[in-house]
Design a protein around this motif. Sequence first.
Motif, PDB file in Angstrom:
ATOM      1  N   PRO A  15       0.817  -1.221   0.000  1.00 49.42           N
ATOM      2  CA  PRO A  15       0.000   0.000   0.000  1.00 49.42           C
ATOM      3  C   PRO A  15       0.850   1.270   0.000  1.00 49.42           C
ATOM      4  O   PRO A  15       0.881   2.025   0.971  1.00 49.42           O
ATOM      5  CB  PRO A  15      -0.817  -0.144   1.296  1.00 49.42           C
ATOM      6  N   ILE A  16       1.547   1.489  -1.115  1.00 49.68           N
ATOM      7  CA  ILE A  16       2.412   2.671  -1.208  1.00 49.68           C
ATOM      8  C   ILE A  16       2.347   3.288  -2.602  1.00 49.68           C
ATOM      9  O   ILE A  16       2.358   2.576  -3.614  1.00 49.68           O
ATOM     10  CB  ILE A  16       3.879   2.345  -0.817  1.00 49.68           C
ATOM     11  N   VAL A  17       2.270   4.606  -2.611  1.00 45.89           N
ATOM     12  CA  VAL A  17       2.300   5.390  -3.845  1.00 45.89           C
ATOM     13  C   VAL A  17       3.522   6.296  -3.782  1.00 45.89           C
ATOM     14  O   VAL A  17       3.774   6.939  -2.766  1.00 45.89           O
ATOM     15  CB  VAL A  17       1.020   6.260  -3.970  1.00 45.89           C
ATOM     16  N   GLN A  18       4.294   6.316  -4.842  1.00 45.35           N
ATOM     17  CA  GLN A  18       5.445   7.229  -4.907  1.00 45.35           C
ATOM     18  C   GLN A  18       4.955   8.600  -5.336  1.00 45.35           C
ATOM     19  O   GLN A  18       4.218   8.724  -6.308  1.00 45.35           O
ATOM     20  CB  GLN A  18       6.475   6.664  -5.892  1.00 45.35           C
ATOM     21  N   GLY A  19       5.307   9.618  -4.561  1.00 48.00           N
ATOM     22  CA  GLY A  19       4.903  10.983  -4.907  1.00 48.00           C
ATOM     23  C   GLY A  19       5.465  11.378  -6.263  1.00 48.00           C
ATOM     24  O   GLY A  19       6.630  11.108  -6.566  1.00 48.00           O
ATOM     25  N   GLY A  20       4.646  12.016  -7.083  1.00 45.55           N
ATOM     26  CA  GLY A  20       5.087  12.429  -8.415  1.00 45.55           C
ATOM     27  C   GLY A  20       5.894  13.714  -8.337  1.00 45.55           C
ATOM     28  O   GLY A  20       5.347  14.795  -8.165  1.00 45.55           O
ATOM     29  N   MET A  21       7.197  13.601  -8.420  1.00 44.74           N
ATOM     30  CA  MET A  21       8.090  14.760  -8.256  1.00 44.74           C
ATOM     31  C   MET A  21       8.515  15.262  -9.628  1.00 44.74           C
ATOM     32  O   MET A  21       9.200  14.584 -10.382  1.00 44.74           O
ATOM     33  CB  MET A  21       9.279  14.362  -7.383  1.00 44.74           C
ATOM     34  N   ALA A  22       8.099  16.483  -9.917  1.00 45.62           N
ATOM     35  CA  ALA A  22       8.189  16.977 -11.284  1.00 45.62           C
ATOM     36  C   ALA A  22       9.528  17.622 -11.607  1.00 45.62           C
ATOM     37  O   ALA A  22      10.412  17.735 -10.766  1.00 45.62           O
ATOM     38  CB  ALA A  22       7.049  17.950 -11.560  1.00 45.62           C
ATOM     39  N   VAL A  23       9.619  18.049 -12.849  1.00 45.64           N
ATOM     40  CA  VAL A  23      10.808  18.638 -13.466  1.00 45.64           C
ATOM     41  C   VAL A  23      12.016  17.710 -13.284  1.00 45.64           C
ATOM     42  O   VAL A  23      13.044  18.075 -12.744  1.00 45.64           O
ATOM     43  CB  VAL A  23      11.096  20.067 -12.957  1.00 45.64           C
ATOM     44  N   GLY A  24      11.793  16.456 -13.706  1.00 45.13           N
ATOM     45  CA  GLY A  24      12.917  15.548 -13.881  1.00 45.13           C
ATOM     46  C   GLY A  24      13.328  14.685 -12.713  1.00 45.13           C
ATOM     47  O   GLY A  24      14.347  14.003 -12.785  1.00 45.13           O
ATOM     48  N   ILE A  25      12.552  14.669 -11.628  1.00 46.53           N
ATOM     49  CA  ILE A  25      12.947  13.835 -10.483  1.00 46.53           C
ATOM     50  C   ILE A  25      12.344  12.438 -10.605  1.00 46.53           C
ATOM     51  O   ILE A  25      13.019  11.439 -10.403  1.00 46.53           O
ATOM     52  CB  ILE A  25      12.524  14.487  -9.141  1.00 46.53           C
ATOM     53  N   SER A  26      11.052  12.361 -10.933  1.00 45.85           N
ATOM     54  CA  SER A  26      10.458  11.034 -11.155  1.00 45.85           C
ATOM     55  C   SER A  26       9.946  10.928 -12.583  1.00 45.85           C
ATOM     56  O   SER A  26       8.889  11.447 -12.929  1.00 45.85           O
ATOM     57  CB  SER A  26       9.343  10.740 -10.138  1.00 45.85           C
ATOM     58  N   LEU A  27      10.751  10.257 -13.388  1.00 47.26           N
ATOM     59  CA  LEU A  27      10.400   9.979 -14.784  1.00 47.26           C
ATOM     60  C   LEU A  27      10.230   8.460 -14.932  1.00 47.26           C
ATOM     61  O   LEU A  27       9.710   7.821 -14.020  1.00 47.26           O
ATOM     62  CB  LEU A  27      11.464  10.553 -15.717  1.00 47.26           C
ATOM     63  N   ASP A  28      10.679   7.885 -16.029  1.00 42.54           N
ATOM     64  CA  ASP A  28      10.480   6.445 -16.225  1.00 42.54           C
ATOM     65  C   ASP A  28      11.339   5.585 -15.307  1.00 42.54           C
ATOM     66  O   ASP A  28      10.928   4.494 -14.914  1.00 42.54           O
ATOM     67  CB  ASP A  28      10.754   6.073 -17.687  1.00 42.54           C
ATOM     68  N   GLY A  29      12.526   6.080 -14.932  1.00 40.22           N
ATOM     69  CA  GLY A  29      13.426   5.280 -14.103  1.00 40.22           C
ATOM     70  C   GLY A  29      12.861   4.997 -12.726  1.00 40.22           C
ATOM     71  O   GLY A  29      12.723   3.841 -12.301  1.00 40.22           O
ATOM     72  N   LEU A  30      12.516   6.059 -11.998  1.00 38.77           N
ATOM     73  CA  LEU A  30      11.998   5.907 -10.638  1.00 38.77           C
ATOM     74  C   LEU A  30      10.605   5.278 -10.649  1.00 38.77           C
ATOM     75  O   LEU A  30      10.332   4.345  -9.879  1.00 38.77           O
ATOM     76  CB  LEU A  30      11.954   7.262  -9.927  1.00 38.77           C
ATOM     77  N   SER A  31       9.731   5.757 -11.506  1.00 39.37           N
ATOM     78  CA  SER A  31       8.347   5.252 -11.488  1.00 39.37           C
ATOM     79  C   SER A  31       8.288   3.752 -11.791  1.00 39.37           C
ATOM     80  O   SER A  31       7.554   3.011 -11.134  1.00 39.37           O
ATOM     81  CB  SER A  31       7.478   6.034 -12.475  1.00 39.37           C
ATOM     82  N   SER A  32       9.066   3.303 -12.768  1.00 34.44           N
ATOM     83  CA  SER A  32       9.040   1.870 -13.106  1.00 34.44           C
ATOM     84  C   SER A  32       9.657   1.024 -11.992  1.00 34.44           C
ATOM     85  O   SER A  32       9.203  -0.098 -11.732  1.00 34.44           O
ATOM     86  CB  SER A  32       9.752   1.603 -14.432  1.00 34.44           C
TER      87      SER A  32
END
Length: 349
Positions: A15-32
Amino acid sequence: MLKKLKIGDIETKYPIVQGGMAVGISLDGLSSAVANAGGIGVIGTAGIGFFSNIKNYKKANIESLKNYIRKAKEKTKGIIGVNIMVALTDYAEMVKTAIDEGIDIIFSGAGLPLSLPSFLKKDSKTKLVPIVSSLKAAQIIVKRWMSKFNYLPDAFVLEGPLAGGHLGYKKDELFSENNKLENNIPILKEYLLNVEKNYGKKIPLIAGGGLYSKEDVEKVLALGADAVQMGTRFIATEECDADIKFKEAIINAKDENITIIKSPVGLPGRALKNSFIESVEKGEKKPYECRYHCIKTCNFRTAPYCIAKALYNAAIGNIEEGFVFTGGAVSKINKIQKVEDIIKELFES
């Protein structure tokens, strides 16, 4: 027994959601990586066009969004979401693009996403999850969505005042007892249970802001949340898309380095104090032009600097020409880990 997060027909291992951190912090690498580890990975979409060779900013945003969603999906069979701020000038186009690309979930805050269900098509499977900071905001969204679209949110994210980045509070509200995350979880949960009783749809509650440890997670879940949201904790990971200098700023941060800035977009923001922020506070920074007009609420004529450019600079490692947004628990982070190890530490240790 550890509960899974269910959002409609979507189910996660943890039960965890990664916060969407914009301008290049969470893109395909972290999210996947988060999706592969059993959570919900989220691509931050604001400023995503900076990471494209296309000169037209709005076209760059759309093409970059498509690109990063596709890249993330190639790397995982897990659940991928996007965070799209209501305050973006190209909000509608970004939402439509994400739905067309078959994104699993859209998380939307920085304003009330009152029109979000209007973008769904008959065959859309995308889940819609507003980000709120109060019961009142959730009530307004439910009332509007039901009256206009006959649609209930698929979940809610409740962000407390210890979250990183832009905050849904006035500066003087950030340290109020009433606004503490732990005080608002039971209030919003009770409301969502009543909505479920009236309409027959379960609306999970995801809560975050300043969370770090297994104990933090257990406390939030015990208060009634169905899942947690964490952002800053995932910056200091091998898979995070930010430059190593950005990650090192997080690892080296102390409590006394945290400051609340007045963002050009009209919201307070929690960030790490550095020479850039100090120079802004002295009135030394001025943008020469606004090439992007990316945020509706940013008046580029009076803004002391371009926040999109500042955050982009920091993400690519040019920290002194920008700054680092952070959550309130940053001082507890002191090493770079793997995403999978963090999630196991939170739920299996």
